[in-house]
Scaffold this motif. Structure first.
Motif, short mmCIF file in Angstrom:
data_model
loop_
_atom_site.label_atom_id
_atom_site.label_comp_id
_atom_site.label_asym_id
_atom_site.label_seq_id
_atom_site.Cartn_x
_atom_site.Cartn_y
_atom_site.Cartn_z
N ASP A 1 9.10 15.59 2.47
CA ASP A 1 9.28 17.04 2.43
C ASP A 1 8.67 17.55 1.13
O ASP A 1 8.95 16.98 0.08
CB ASP A 1 10.82 17.26 2.48
N ALA A 2 7.85 18.57 1.22
CA ALA A 2 7.26 19.16 0.00
C ALA A 2 7.59 20.65 -0.03
O ALA A 2 7.58 21.31 1.01
CB ALA A 2 5.75 18.96 0.00
N ARG A 3 7.88 21.16 -1.22
CA ARG A 3 8.23 22.59 -1.38
C ARG A 3 7.27 23.23 -2.37
O ARG A 3 6.88 22.61 -3.37
CB ARG A 3 9.66 22.75 -1.92
N ALA A 4 6.92 24.48 -2.10
CA ALA A 4 6.02 25.21 -3.00
C ALA A 4 6.36 26.69 -2.94
O ALA A 4 6.78 27.19 -1.90
CB ALA A 4 4.57 24.99 -2.58
N LEU A 5 6.18 27.37 -4.08
CA LEU A 5 6.54 28.79 -4.13
C LEU A 5 5.41 29.73 -3.75
O LEU A 5 5.64 30.92 -3.55
CB LEU A 5 7.06 29.15 -5.53
N ASN B 1 6.13 25.85 -9.83
CA ASN B 1 7.17 25.02 -9.22
C ASN B 1 6.69 24.35 -7.94
O ASN B 1 6.08 24.99 -7.11
CB ASN B 1 8.39 25.87 -8.88
N GLY B 2 7.03 23.09 -7.80
CA GLY B 2 6.76 22.36 -6.56
C GLY B 2 7.66 21.14 -6.51
O GLY B 2 8.20 20.72 -7.53
N VAL B 3 7.85 20.60 -5.33
CA VAL B 3 8.62 19.37 -5.16
C VAL B 3 7.91 18.52 -4.11
O VAL B 3 7.47 19.06 -3.09
CB VAL B 3 10.06 19.65 -4.65
N VAL B 4 7.79 17.21 -4.38
CA VAL B 4 7.30 16.28 -3.35
C VAL B 4 8.34 15.17 -3.24
O VAL B 4 8.59 14.46 -4.22
CB VAL B 4 5.93 15.69 -3.72
N SER B 5 8.96 15.04 -2.09
CA SER B 5 9.98 14.01 -1.89
C SER B 5 9.63 13.14 -0.69
O SER B 5 9.50 13.66 0.42
CB SER B 5 11.35 14.64 -1.65
N VAL C 1 -2.62 22.94 -3.18
CA VAL C 1 -2.86 21.89 -4.18
C VAL C 1 -2.10 20.62 -3.77
O VAL C 1 -2.65 19.52 -3.78
CB VAL C 1 -2.42 22.35 -5.59
N ILE C 2 -0.83 20.79 -3.40
CA ILE C 2 -0.02 19.61 -3.04
C ILE C 2 -0.64 18.88 -1.84
O ILE C 2 -0.81 17.66 -1.87
CB ILE C 2 1.44 20.03 -2.73
N GLU C 3 -1.01 19.65 -0.82
CA GLU C 3 -1.57 19.00 0.37
C GLU C 3 -2.90 18.30 0.05
O GLU C 3 -3.12 17.14 0.44
CB GLU C 3 -1.78 20.02 1.51
N ALA C 4 -3.76 18.98 -0.69
CA ALA C 4 -5.08 18.40 -1.00
C ALA C 4 -4.94 17.13 -1.84
O ALA C 4 -5.60 16.12 -1.59
CB ALA C 4 -5.94 19.43 -1.73
N ARG C 5 -4.05 17.18 -2.86
CA ARG C 5 -3.85 16.00 -3.71
C ARG C 5 -3.25 14.84 -2.91
O ARG C 5 -3.58 13.67 -3.13
CB ARG C 5 -2.94 16.35 -4.89
N VAL D 1 0.85 -1.20 0.00
CA VAL D 1 0.00 0.00 0.00
C VAL D 1 0.89 1.25 0.00
O VAL D 1 0.68 2.19 -0.78
CB VAL D 1 -0.94 0.00 1.23
N GLY D 2 1.91 1.24 0.85
CA GLY D 2 2.82 2.40 0.93
C GLY D 2 3.53 2.65 -0.38
O GLY D 2 3.70 3.80 -0.80
N SER D 3 3.95 1.57 -1.05
CA SER D 3 4.65 1.72 -2.32
C SER D 3 3.76 2.35 -3.37
O SER D 3 4.20 3.20 -4.15
CB SER D 3 5.14 0.36 -2.84
N GLU D 4 2.50 1.94 -3.39
CA GLU D 4 1.56 2.56 -4.35
C GLU D 4 1.43 4.05 -4.06
O GLU D 4 1.36 4.87 -4.97
CB GLU D 4 0.18 1.89 -4.24
N ILE D 5 1.39 4.39 -2.76
CA ILE D 5 1.26 5.80 -2.40
C ILE D 5 2.51 6.57 -2.83
O ILE D 5 2.41 7.65 -3.42
CB ILE D 5 1.00 5.95 -0.87
N VAL D 6 3.71 6.02 -2.58
CA VAL D 6 4.95 6.71 -2.97
C VAL D 6 4.93 7.00 -4.47
O VAL D 6 5.23 8.11 -4.92
CB VAL D 6 6.20 5.87 -2.61
N GLY D 7 4.55 5.98 -5.26
CA GLY D 7 4.52 6.18 -6.71
C GLY D 7 3.49 7.23 -7.11
O GLY D 7 3.77 8.12 -7.91
N ALA D 8 2.31 7.13 -6.51
CA ALA D 8 1.23 8.05 -6.90
C ALA D 8 1.53 9.50 -6.48
O ALA D 8 1.12 10.44 -7.16
CB ALA D 8 -0.09 7.58 -6.28
N LEU D 9 2.26 9.68 -5.37
CA LEU D 9 2.58 11.05 -4.93
C LEU D 9 3.40 11.79 -6.00
O LEU D 9 3.35 13.01 -6.09
CB LEU D 9 3.35 11.03 -3.60
N GLN D 10 4.15 11.00 -6.80
CA GLN D 10 4.97 11.64 -7.84
C GLN D 10 4.13 12.18 -8.99
O GLN D 10 4.65 12.90 -9.86
CB GLN D 10 6.04 10.67 -8.35
N THR D 11 2.85 11.85 -9.01
CA THR D 11 2.00 12.42 -10.07
C THR D 11 1.47 13.80 -9.68
O THR D 11 0.89 14.49 -10.51
CB THR D 11 0.78 11.51 -10.37
#
Ligand SMILES: [Zn+2]
Ligand SMILES: [Zn+2]
Length: 391
Positions: free
Chosen positions: A257-261, A231-235, A268-272, A210-220
């Protein structure tokens, strides 16, 4: 080396001595007692009115000329990092596990240089508030000083901060109007599945899967949900489970860690992120919780101070050495809190392109470039003359 035209050139040797002393004696955030004592002593020696203990170890120096009520705040940070220095030069850190790996030793020294120069040669009408803040690295020093009444006790019309940038040519400056550094957000996702026997996966639910699916999906989120022009980053930086060789884990923790300008991108990042976690967990019939904490807001440069900073830098080093529309940086800065409280501008300054001066900030072999001391302090001095010059 800087040309003799730069106003603080005569202080180069003195600023270098201060910088090397700070470098040898680094102190972590809110522990900057030796540093702040030295800063306060020097400011008194220059004839400034000095206030200590603001935001715990913060120091403020006031330089008033004439009776004009205009005022300008200039800020430097003083703290070091929990890193063991690998440099071997003679002024290397004397404290194991603590190092000035972000150049705050240089920032402090060049603001001291500007204070000394302006106290002796400044011809302006108004008030300069020199702000030496603690604990930038954890994002706590600027809010601590503001909560302690920094701008209530020492009101300023505008406030400026500056950071060295390794890999950027010495004697160059860059900034922009609008967002200049990103927000930093720490997230944590706790997945509660049922786990199971490694040979009987159908009897339970595997939290790793389940966690692996989440890690992959967060990159979308950045690649498919954000406007490509933004610009944004989700790591995801940690993935911890309670599994063993023959036991499917029932629990997994993802941290990152997520970054946003801008605050809008951050939302958007948090909601997604919440939506993705909810959807994947629903598909696998498991529960999860998400925490998302903003520890640094973005630094937003106001247009008038950004214009003033570009003008002062251009007068100092020439138009070809100043980028007034540089791309924003995805690192974070707690000067954001000051630029939120007052119209402000955060300036970037070249630290050089070779050797330890070009190593990334927070590297154990990084060093601030002493040549930048004259450029940085001259910029401060000229900015004050420009903004508070005789009307
Ligand atoms: Zn840093
Ligand atoms: Zn820094």
């Amino acid at each position: 080396m800087p040309t003799e035209k730069l106003p603080t050139q005569h202080l180069q040797e003195e600023m270098t001595a201060w910088r090397h002393d700070f470098h040898t004696h680094p102190e972590l955030g809110f522990d900057e007692s030796r540093t702040s004592t030295k800063v306060a002593d020097l400011l008194r020696e220059f004839g400034l009115e000095v206030h200590t203990g603001i935001g715990r170890t913060g120091v403020v120096g006031i330089l008033q000329r004439g009776n004009d009520t205009r005022s300008i705040g200039l800020r430097a940070d003083m703290d070091a990092l929990p890193i063991t220095e690998q440099n071997t030069f003679d002024y290397r850190s004397s404290r194991k596990g603590v190092m000035h790996a972000c150049g705050h030793d240089g920032h402090t020294s060049m603001l001291l240089g500007a204070a000394k120069h302006l106290s002796q040669n400044g011809e302006f009408n108004g008030r300069v508030v020199f702000i030496f803040q603690p604990n930038e690295e954890h994002g706590l020093g600027a809010p601590a000083m503001i909560e302690d009444g920094l701008f209530k006790r020492f009101d300023v019309d505008e406030v400026y901060g500056m950071h060295n940038i390794p890999g950027m040519e010495i004697g160059t400056f860059a900034t922009r109007s609008g967002p200049i550094t990103a927000s930093e957000n720490l997230f944590e996702i706790e997945i509660e599945a049922s786990g199971g026997h490694a040979a009987l996966p159908h009897m339970g639910v595997d939290a790793i899967m389940v966690g692996s699916e989440i890690v992959g999906a967060l990159q979308t989120i950045v690649s498919r949900k954000l406007n490509p022009g933004l610009n944004g980053v989700v790591s995801v930086t940690e993935f911890v489970t309670n599994g063993m060789r023959n036991v499917l884990p029932g629990h997994a923790t993802l941290k990152g860690d997520a970054r946003a300008l801008t605050p809008e991108i951050n939302q958007v990042i948090e909601a997604r992120m919440r939506q993705i976690v909810k959807g994947i967990c629903l598909a696998h019939e498991v529960n999860a919780s998400v925490t998302y904490d903003t520890i640094f807001p973005p630094t937003i440069n106001a247009s008038a101070p950004a214009k003033a900073a570009v003008e002062a830098a251009t007068n100092l080093v020439g138009v070809s050495q100043v980028d007034g529309e540089c791309p924003p940086k995805l690192f974070s800065e707690d000067f954001a809190h000051m630029a939120h409280a007052k119209p402000g501008c955060y300036m970037l300054m070249g630290n050089g392109t070779s050797g330890s001066n070009s190593r990334p900030l927070h590297s154990d072999d990084y060093d601030f470039n002493d040549e930048a001391l004259t450029y940085g302090s001259s910029f401060w001095a000229d900015l004050v003359q420009q903004q508070l010059g005789q009307q």
